[in-house]
Every structure is written in structure tokens, then in C-alpha cells.
Design a protein around this motif. Structure first.
Motif, PDB file in Angstrom:
ATOM      1  N   VAL A  49     -11.412  -1.635  -9.244  1.00 50.76           N
ATOM      2  CA  VAL A  49     -11.102  -0.744 -10.357  1.00 50.76           C
ATOM      3  C   VAL A  49      -9.642  -0.293 -10.278  1.00 50.76           C
ATOM      4  CG1 VAL A  49     -11.654   1.456 -11.448  1.00 50.76           C
ATOM      5  CG2 VAL A  49     -13.475   0.020 -10.572  1.00 50.76           C
ATOM      6  N   LEU A  50      -9.124  -0.119  -9.055  1.00 53.04           N
ATOM      7  CA  LEU A  50      -7.731   0.289  -8.878  1.00 53.04           C
ATOM      8  C   LEU A  50      -6.773  -0.896  -9.001  1.00 53.04           C
ATOM      9  CD1 LEU A  50      -8.108   2.766  -5.903  1.00 53.04           C
ATOM     10  CD2 LEU A  50      -7.382   3.333  -8.206  1.00 53.04           C
ATOM     11  N   ALA A 121      -0.968  -1.568 -14.025  1.00 52.54           N
ATOM     12  CA  ALA A 121      -0.850  -2.365 -12.811  1.00 52.54           C
ATOM     13  C   ALA A 121      -0.277  -3.730 -13.146  1.00 52.54           C
ATOM     14  CB  ALA A 121      -2.221  -2.526 -12.162  1.00 52.54           C
ATOM     15  N   PRO A 122       0.492  -4.335 -12.215  1.00 48.56           N
ATOM     16  CA  PRO A 122       0.999  -5.693 -12.471  1.00 48.56           C
ATOM     17  C   PRO A 122      -0.150  -6.692 -12.524  1.00 48.56           C
ATOM     18  CG  PRO A 122       1.450  -5.027 -10.217  1.00 48.56           C
ATOM     19  CD  PRO A 122       0.907  -3.821 -10.917  1.00 48.56           C
ATOM     20  N   ALA A 123       0.031  -7.771 -13.309  1.00 54.86           N
ATOM     21  CA  ALA A 123      -1.053  -8.737 -13.497  1.00 54.86           C
ATOM     22  C   ALA A 123      -1.167  -9.685 -12.304  1.00 54.86           C
ATOM     23  CB  ALA A 123      -0.851  -9.521 -14.785  1.00 54.86           C
TER      24      ALA A 123
ATOM     25  N   VAL C  44      -4.210   2.221  -1.146  1.00 52.99           N
ATOM     26  CA  VAL C  44      -4.198   1.399  -2.363  1.00 52.99           C
ATOM     27  C   VAL C  44      -3.832   2.247  -3.582  1.00 52.99           C
ATOM     28  CG1 VAL C  44      -5.679   0.122  -3.938  1.00 52.99           C
ATOM     29  CG2 VAL C  44      -5.769  -0.342  -1.510  1.00 52.99           C
ATOM     30  N   ALA C  45      -4.403   3.463  -3.665  1.00 53.35           N
ATOM     31  CA  ALA C  45      -4.153   4.305  -4.832  1.00 53.35           C
ATOM     32  C   ALA C  45      -2.679   4.699  -4.912  1.00 53.35           C
ATOM     33  CB  ALA C  45      -5.030   5.548  -4.773  1.00 53.35           C
ATOM     34  N   PRO C  52       4.023   0.010  -7.895  1.00 52.29           N
ATOM     35  CA  PRO C  52       3.072  -1.032  -8.275  1.00 52.29           C
ATOM     36  C   PRO C  52       3.620  -2.444  -8.078  1.00 52.29           C
ATOM     37  CG  PRO C  52       3.860   0.167 -10.197  1.00 52.29           C
ATOM     38  CD  PRO C  52       4.333   0.905  -9.010  1.00 52.29           C
ATOM     39  N   GLU C  53       4.949  -2.622  -8.076  1.00 50.94           N
ATOM     40  CA  GLU C  53       5.494  -3.977  -7.942  1.00 50.94           C
ATOM     41  C   GLU C  53       5.695  -4.374  -6.478  1.00 50.94           C
ATOM     42  OE1 GLU C  53       6.046  -6.075 -10.453  1.00 50.94           O
ATOM     43  OE2 GLU C  53       5.269  -4.587 -11.858  1.00 50.94           O
TER      44      GLU C  53
END
Lengths: 164, 321, 99
Positions: A49-50, A121-123, C44-45, C52-53
Motif C-alpha cells: 500500500v505504501l 510514489a515513483p512508478a 519505508v514510510a 521518494p526517488e
């Protein structure tokens, strides 16, 4: 996270918390390990989910397919004879108080922190992870190999040493 | 896709997968019995229906109506959970199998890894079933199966890593795309053999069926099971066999790629060819001994899979020119 | 994000409770795994929230899973040895550090 995802996260989070609680509280060791398996699967779903899909699958691979099997294996070898092994009586409540305090403090701190919601979020998670592992985090990655090797050797020595 | 649509699609695919696994088991059991008959120069089942075609249908009806016997001292929860945990991963692994290009439930970023990870949960089910039965034969079967699973998972994963290196992705559609001209069987023959042999061990088939070993362990972990729960073990075995063969097709034989016929047909033909190969092996070779099996995993397949990684690197250089 | 933090805090407390109160070695290991997972969830969060990158948090979550596997393997080997010597996996019975 979208509304649906948040809902899913909370729902699975409740499952995770309940199974973790059962795993820690039950006296039957077999149930405890099985409940740990359910907990680990729930956490894997939370990772998904994250948007951490690679971590999620690694969690299933290593934990559910590896650690839980190892634990069951050890339980069965160490409880030969009795088929429903029970854990003995436990220590009284000072630990419980401490755990309550730490947990309560953490929850209050999390509620008060007021962090923003994460963005998109990045793909291509796997590509980015691979670059990170063999780029900036190369040292940690190599170190992990050494740690794993040491653990394998240690486990072998400890488990076999007594027999001679 | 919105959440509700994803959920509906998943539920639909789950129902379809269950149906496929059920139907496959029915057909494959019959086919296997016929093939074994041929190989051992006998006729196989002949009496129910024309040429015995309805034999497994009759078997299923019988199994569903059988009494569900549970040993008096068995652990009730573990005894129920065991067969479920063996059968569910087999069905779940159908989520990433591409039956022809558009017919895949979810083209995950990590599809290949998912396929390796999810069936690993089966080991938990076998161990539980063996333990819960309160029976020494079952217990031995359960212990053996988990040891075998953990050992053979390593060379199996490494064999697949070679393919992932060549494809440059863990996505199932990307692996297929990379094989548009040359299937990886050509570039990775050792990897294919390793994958196939370790897969036989993962789905507990002869010559690696020591967890069951009917002649020494009286069918191992499922000795005490009957009726529908026993049928679940069969569903798991044939479902996993088909899924693993389908994945061999994806990883090494180019999936649905092929001239003239539609992708779906090519995919089925290749997969069933591999299923036939495993049956042929099962009825031709004798079973390994437990210690031979372990030695084989750690002293032969593990080094070979490392060699395979080096070969995959060389193949990458060749492809890149 | 708050939901993640609260869940992680609750899981950590549950694991801590187990480590502090249980006496069976296998249950202790189970509790430690619960705590490790709580930490991984946070890694992770936060990775998604701040970088995020870069994926640093996910990298460390994976390393954490690897360490947990090592710990389980060595821990279970120890438990088996203790069981062979003391005939029990109750950690309070293990009082000797020498042969």
C-alpha cells in the motif's frame, strides 16, 4: 495515498496489530508462530500500500517462506515428545508498564508530529532500488553479504558444535 | 483503476484461477495415470466412461462425499490450516501468469519475484500438516519437505536471476518482450535445466518426492488426511506443477511468442509440453535418498547456479555485442 | 502518515511487551521480529515521504529484513543448543555461562 488506500491501510493495520498481539500473548508456541506468519503477511500488504512493492515481496519471500519455516522447524525439533508445547509462566508486570509507557509516548509523539501526507510514489521502484543498491548504498549492500555469510557460518557452528 | 474496480477484477481472476486449478487437476491426474500406464506397459484406468475418461470425475465425487476423519490427538487448528496453506499459494501464483499477452491479472513491477516468493508459503502448510497429524510418518514427511524447500529455493532463485539479468526487469511482460526474437533457452540452457530440476523438488515430484515417499513414509504429510482436505493437497500439487511449468515457459521459452497460432495456444502448448516432461521423468526415474537429495542441492546445484550467473553475464555481453 | 506512525508505535510496544515479559526463547524471537517489522514500516514510510526517488529507506528496510533472517537463523541454532543441554527452551533456566 488516496482515500481507498488509507482505508485499506488502516484495515490491514488492525489485522497486523491484532495478530501481533496474539502472537505475543498466546501460550501455545505453535499458535504464536502461525500468528506471526499472519502478522508478517499483513505488514507485507502495508508495504505494498505504501508503494514499496519490492520490499513487500521480499518480506513474503524471506519472512514467511524462510523465517517462519525455520521457527516451525526449530519448534518441532525442540519439542520432541510433546505435540502441543506450552510456554511456562511469565514474569509479572514491570515489563508491561514499561511497554505501555514507551508505546503511549510514541503514539502521543506521532499524533503530535503533524507530518504531511506523502506525495506521489515513483512508478519504477525496482529500477530505482537497483541503482541505489549498486550506487549510493553499495557499501551497505556489500556489508550485508558479509553479515549473511557470518550468520550462516555461526548458525552451522552453534548447531553442530555440541554433537562431537 | 479505482479501488473497487481493482477489487472486482481481482475477485473475478481469483474465481477463474480456482476454476482453472480445479479443472486442470481433474484432467492432469487422468493424463498422468494414462501416461504412467503407457510408460509401464499397462493400460491405466479403463472402466469408468469410455477409455476411463471419467475416472477422475468419479474420484472427485467420491472424495467430496467421504467422511472427514481427524486423528483424536491432532491439533485442530493446524490440521485444518495445513491443507489450506498448501493450496492457496498455488492458486495465488496464477495472478502473474500471462496466458497470452493481455490475459494477465496484474503485470506487477516485481512479477517474477512474486512468483518465486508466493509458492514458498507452501512449505509452512506442509510442515503444519505433518506436525498436526500426530503421526510419526507425517511428522518426518513435514520435516523433510521444509528442509527440501529451503534448500532448493536457493539454486532455483539463482537460476531465475540469470533470466532477470538478460531481461533487465522483474516485470513479466518485459521478460516476454526481451524474448521476442530469441527465447532465453538458447542463451541460458544451464539455467533452464537448473530451473526445471529444482522445480521438480519444489513441487515434491519424483525423483524428489521424499516428503511423500509412499513406499517408505506411507505418503508422508498427508497420511492422516481424507476427503476434501486430502483433495486440497492434490489441487496444490497439480496447480503448482502447472504454474511452475507455465513460468518455465515464460522465463525460457518465450511465453506466447510463436508464428501463426494465437499467443494463448502457443502458451498452452509449451506449458503442457513441460508438464508432460515432468510426468515422463516421474515415471522413469527412481527416488533419491534424503541425504543424497540434500547433498545434490548444496554441493551440485548451488555451485552450478553460480556458474550459470557467470554464463548469464557472458550472454549479456554477447547480446549487447 | 500519522496512521503509519501510530501503527508502527503500537506494533513496537507490542513487541517490546513480549520481549520484556515472555520467558520462552522462541516467543522472545517472535516478539523481536514484531519490533523489527515496526521499524521497517517506519523506514519505508519516511523513505516515501522525504526522498521518494532515492529509496534509501527501502534499501534499509530490505537490509533490515536480511538482518532479521540472520538473527532468526543464529537465534534458532542457539535455541536448539540450549534445548539439547537444558531440555527446555525457557530462558530463565539458563543460568550458567560455562561448561
Amino acid at each position: 495515498m488516496s482515500g481507498g488506500q488509507s482505508m485499506l491501510f488502516v484495515l490491514v493495520g488492525v489485522v497486523a496489530a491484532v495478530s501481533a498481539l496474539y502472537a505475543v500473548l498466546t501460550r501455545q508456541i505453535l499458535r504464536s508462530i502461525m500468528s506471526l506468519g499472519a502478522f508478517l503477511t499483513a505488514v507485507a500488504v502495508e508495504f505494498y500500500v505504501l508503494a514499496a512493492d519490492f520490499v513487500s515481496v521480499v518480506q513474503i519471500f524471506v519472512y514467511v517462506g524462510g523465517v517462519v519455516v525455520l521457527m516451525l522447524f526449530a519448534l518441532m525439533l525442540s519439542a520432541s515428545g510433546e505435540r502441543h508445547p506450552l510456554a511456562g509462566a511469565d514474569r509479572p508486570g514491570l515489563g508491561a508498564v514499561l511497554a505501555y509507557l514507551v508505546g503511549g509516548g510514541l503514539v502521543v509523539a506521532s499524533l503530535g508530529a503533524g507530518l504531511p501526507e506523502p506525495g506521489k510514489a515513483p512508478a519504477q521502484t525496482v529500477d530505482l532500488l537497483g541503482r541505489s543498491f549498486l550506487g549510493g548504498q553499495l557499501f551497505a549492500f556489500e556489508l550485508m553479504g558479509v553479515v549473511l555469510l557470518a550468520a550462516v557460518v555461526a548458525a552451522l557452528v552453534v548447531a553442530r558444535g555440541e554433537r562431537q | 483503476m479505482s479501488g473497487a474496480a481493482t477489487f472486482a477484477w481481482g475477485a473475478l481472476w481469483g474465481a477463474v484461477s480456482l476454476t482453472i486449478v480445479g479443472a486442470l487437476t481433474t484432467v492432469l491426474v487422468l493424463v498422468e495415470r494414462k501416461i504412467s500406464g503407457r510408460i509401464q506397459m499397462r493400460v491405466g484406468p479403463m472402466h469408468t466412461g469410455p477409455h476411463g475418461l471419467l475416472q477422475t470425475v468419479a474420484d472427485i465425487v467420491k472424495l467430496l462425499f467421504k467422511e472427514d476423519v481427524r486423528p483424536a490427538r491432532a491439533d485442530a487448528m493446524a490440521f485444518r490450516l495445513g491443507p489450506l496453506l498448501t493450496a492457496v499459494p498455488a492458486v495465488l501464483s496464477f495472478a502473474v501468469i500471462p496466458f497470452g499477452a493481455p490475459l494477465i491479472m496484474r503485470d506487477l513491477n516485481v512479477g517474477v519475484l512474486y512468483f518465486l516468493a508466493v509458492p514458498g508459503v507452501t512449505a509452512v502448510g506442509l510442515l503444519l500438516a505433518g506436525w498436526a497429524s500426530y503421526d510419526n510418518y507425517s511428522f518426518l514427511g513435514g520435516l523433510r519437505s521444509s528442509a527440501q524447500f529451503i534448500s532448493y529455493e536457493i539454486p532455483r532463485t539463482l537460476a531465475v536471476v540469470g533470466v532477470v539479468m538478460l531481461a533487465g526487469s522483474l516485470r513479466v511482460s518485459a521478460v516476454l518482450e526481451a524474448q521476442r526474437t530469441v527465447p532465453f533457452l538458447v542463451l541460458e540452457p544451464l539455467g533452464f535445466v537448473l530451473y526445471l530440476v529444482t522445480t521438480l523438488a519444489e513441487v515434491n515430484r519424483t525423483p524428489f518426492d521424499i516428503p511423500e515417499a509412499e513406499s517408505e513414509l506411507v505418503a508422508g504429510y498427508h497420511t492422516e488426511y481424507s476427503g476434501f482436505r486430502w483433495a486440497l493437497f492434490f489441487l496444490a500439487e497439480y496447480g503448482a506443477l502447472f504454474a511452475a511449468s507455465a513460468f518455465a515457459t515464460v522465463l525460457f521459452l518465450g511465453g506466447g511468442n510463436g508464428p501463426l497460432l494465437p499467443a494463448f495456444v502457443w502458451f498452452l502448448v509449451k506449458t503442457l509440453a513441460i508438464v508432460f516432461l515432468t510426468m515422463w521423468i516421474r515415471w522413469t526415474l527412481p527416488r533419491f535418498r534424503s541425504d543424497q537429495l540434500m547433498r545434490l542441492a548444496w554441493k551440485v546445484f548451488l555451485p552450478l547456479s553460480l556458474v550459470n550467473l557467470v554464463l548469464a553475464g557472458l550472454a549479456m555481453q554477447v547480446v549487447a555485442g | 502518515m500519522t496512521a503509519v506512525l501510530v501503527l508502527s508505535a503500537v506494533l513496537f510496544a507490542i513487541g517490546l511487551f513480549g520481549v520484556l515479559t515472555r520467558r520462552n526463547a522462541i516467543t522472545l524471537l517472535v516478539s523481536v521480529e514484531v519490533m523489527m517489522n515496526a521499524a521497517n514500516l517506519n523506514l519505508v514510510a519516511f523513505s516515501r515521504l522525504y526522498q521518494p526517488e532515492l529509496m534509501t529507506g527501502q534499501v534499509f528496510a530490505i537490509l533490515g529484513i536480511g538482518v532479521a533472517a540472520c538473527e532468526a537463523a543464529v537465534g534458532l541454532a542457539l535455541i536448539l543448543t540450549i534445548y539439547r543441554r537444558y531440555g527446555s527452551t525457557d530462558v530463565d533456566r539458563v543460568r550458567l555461562l560455562r561448561e
